[in-house]
Every structure is written in structure tokens, then in C-alpha cells.
Design an enzyme around this catalytic site. Structure first.
Site, PDB file in Angstrom:
ATOM      1  N   ARG A 153       0.946  -1.212   0.147  1.00 31.68           N
ATOM      2  CA  ARG A 153      -0.007   0.043  -0.020  1.00 31.68           C
ATOM      3  C   ARG A 153       0.718   1.319   0.133  1.00 31.68           C
ATOM      4  NH1 ARG A 153      -2.394   0.931   5.134  1.00 31.68           N
ATOM      5  NH2 ARG A 153      -1.048   2.620   5.258  1.00 31.68           N
ATOM      6  N   HIS A 157      -3.952   4.529   4.298  1.00 33.95           N
ATOM      7  CA  HIS A 157      -5.158   3.937   3.861  1.00 33.95           C
ATOM      8  C   HIS A 157      -6.328   4.822   3.559  1.00 33.95           C
ATOM      9  CE1 HIS A 157      -7.865   0.589   4.692  1.00 33.95           C
ATOM     10  NE2 HIS A 157      -8.635   1.662   5.339  1.00 33.95           N
ATOM     11  N   TYR A 166       3.173   4.530  11.879  1.00 34.62           N
ATOM     12  CA  TYR A 166       3.538   3.237  12.222  1.00 34.62           C
ATOM     13  C   TYR A 166       4.626   2.710  11.036  1.00 34.62           C
ATOM     14  CZ  TYR A 166      -0.062   3.367   8.660  1.00 34.62           C
ATOM     15  OH  TYR A 166      -1.127   3.333   7.736  1.00 34.62           O
TER      16      TYR A 166
END
Length: 254
Positions: A153, A157, A166
Site C-alpha cells: 500500500r 489507508h 507506524y
């Protein structure tokens, strides 16, 4: 896009004619729908050729209980459905190894007696071939197939996500790999299937279509708020009618 702007609640296209089910935002919810439709195919016209359902979901969604129920039911009933997992390495902010036991969604298929394929999700040809093989398997009455496409990804998101909490930008740069569209473009050029003029024309048409969609969305007016109560049940329940009345009193002062 109309759905995201809350100006469409269904009915914009015919799912039967288009072969695309209506959009829904419930995590892994479409997996159950696909299995139900696929099972219906085996009941409606078992001797006239079988249609195949295909449902896409992520590695994070694969941990939902609905997915396990769907796979088990599909395997038992030999429903012609392809479970396509887009494993991008992150269930929003949680890496795959921390939320998928064993690190592979495809490995779970064995527990249901379902054959599985794991492919390079950034390889357009590999994904196409895996999908075509899975559909042939389903059409031959052999039941479901699991495909896990390994990708990454790029970026957040969603607009509410901050990937910097993160993972680092350096990690994203190193782990994302080559862009699949650029990779496929170079293959087509190398094989002589297309030339630079073809891609320039495709880019121009894509930009034109994007602009048409953009302007169309901007021109859409809002839907009446009261409409949300009329599209829930075929026959409104007393509780729903009460909610609709309260909403009108508070928002429309009726």
C-alpha cells in the site's frame, strides 16, 4: 464517487447487466454476498453453465469472521466463487505478520479444502493468468478458489490515516517496489504490443475522463435527508417511522 459524496443510494446501474454488485463499505461484507450469489448460480440453472462470483478484500478484512464463514460455506456447497485477497502488507496500521497467523491468507484455504494461489500482485500478467485459471476451476464445478495477490500500500489507508505513525517514508519507498502500471507498460513496449504513442493517447483520454467525472461530481446537488429513511425496508417499521418523524422535527422543523 457519487456514493462517497452521499448523493447515490443505489439504482445508478443495473447489477445484472453490468455484472458488478452495488458498492458497500462494510469490511468483508461483500464476501458473503459473493458466496450467496455463487451458490444461487448452482441452484438456478445447474445444467446451463455456471456463472462465477469474484470478491475482492484486503489482508485486514480477511481476519473478519464473515470471511471464514463464507469460505467454509463455499467449500461445503462447492459454490463457484473466487476469493481475491489484495495483501498490501498493512491492515490500516497493523502489519500483516501481526494480524494474519502464519503470514499468509492463502495458507488458510487448505483448512477449508480450497485450492489457493499466491501471486505477485504487482505483475498484471500474473494476476490475469491466476484469475483466468481460478475461473476455469470454478466453471468446471470444482468449487471455490483463493487468490492472494502480494502487493504494497503506497501512501495512507485513507484521508484520516497518518502512516508516519507506524512506518517511515524510507520504508515505504524501499518496500513499495516498482509501480505495477509502469512495469506492465515496459513489458508491452518490450514485446512490441504497444508504443509510446499508444500510452500518450491513453494518458490523454484518462485525464479527459477524470475531468468529466470530477466536474460531474461537483455539479451533483445534495439528496433530501429524509430519503435515508425510505430506503431501509420495503415496509417501514414503527421504530423507523418514529426515527423519521423525530429527524424531521429536529432538522426540518416539521
Amino acid at each position: 464517487m457519487s456514493t462517497h459524496k452521499a448523493t447515490w443510494h443505489g439504482g445508478m446501474y443495473n447489477p445484472v447487466e453490468s455484472r458488478f454488485a452495488p458498492i458497500q463499505a462494510v469490511v468483508a461484507g461483500s464476501v458473503l454476498h459473493a458466496v450467496g450469489w455463487a451458490h444461487g448460480q448452482t441452484l438456478a440453472a445447474p445444467d446451463e453453465g455456471t456463472g462465477v462470483a469474484m470478491t475482492y478484500f484486503g489482508d485486514g478484512a480477511s481476519s473478519q469472521g464473515d470471511v471464514h464463514e463464507a469460505m467454509n460455506f463455499a467449500a461445503v456447497m462447492k459454490a463457484p466463487v473466487v476469493f481475491f485477497i489484495q495483501n498490501n502488507g498493512w491492515a490500516i496500521s497493523v502489519p500483516t505478520e501481526r494480524q494474519v497467523a502464519g503470514g499468509s491468507v492463502a495458507a488458510r484455504a487448505a483448512g477449508y479444502g480450497i485450492p489457493a494461489l499466491q501471486v505477485d500482485g504487482n505483475d498484471v500478467v500474473a494476476v490475469y493468468e491466476a484469475t483466468r485459471s481460478a475461473f476455469a476451476h470454478c466453471r468446471n464445478g470444482n468449487g471455490p478458489v483463493v487468490i492472494e495477490a502480494m502487493t504494497y500500500r503506497r501512501g495512507p489507508h485513507s484521508t484520516a490515516d497518518d502512516p508516519g505513525r507506524y512506518r517511515t517514508l524510507e520504508e515505504e519507498r524501499l518496500d513499495a517496489g516498482e509501480d505495477p502500471l509502469e512495469r506492465f507498460k515496459q513489458r508491452l513496449l518490450a514485446d512490441g504490443v504497444a508504443d509510446e504513442a499508444f500510452f500518450a493517447d491513453a494518458q490523454r483520454k484518462a485525464e479527459e475522463e477524470a475531468e468529466v467525472i470530477r466536474m460531474g461530481i461537483q455539479d451533483l446537488g445534495p439528496r433530501p435527508g429524509a430519503e435515508m429513511f425510505s430506503l431501509v425496508f420495503q415496509e417501514p417499521t414503527p421504530a423507523l417511522q418514529s426515527q423519521a418523524t423525530a429527524w424531521r422535527e429536529e432538522s426540518e422543523h416539521v
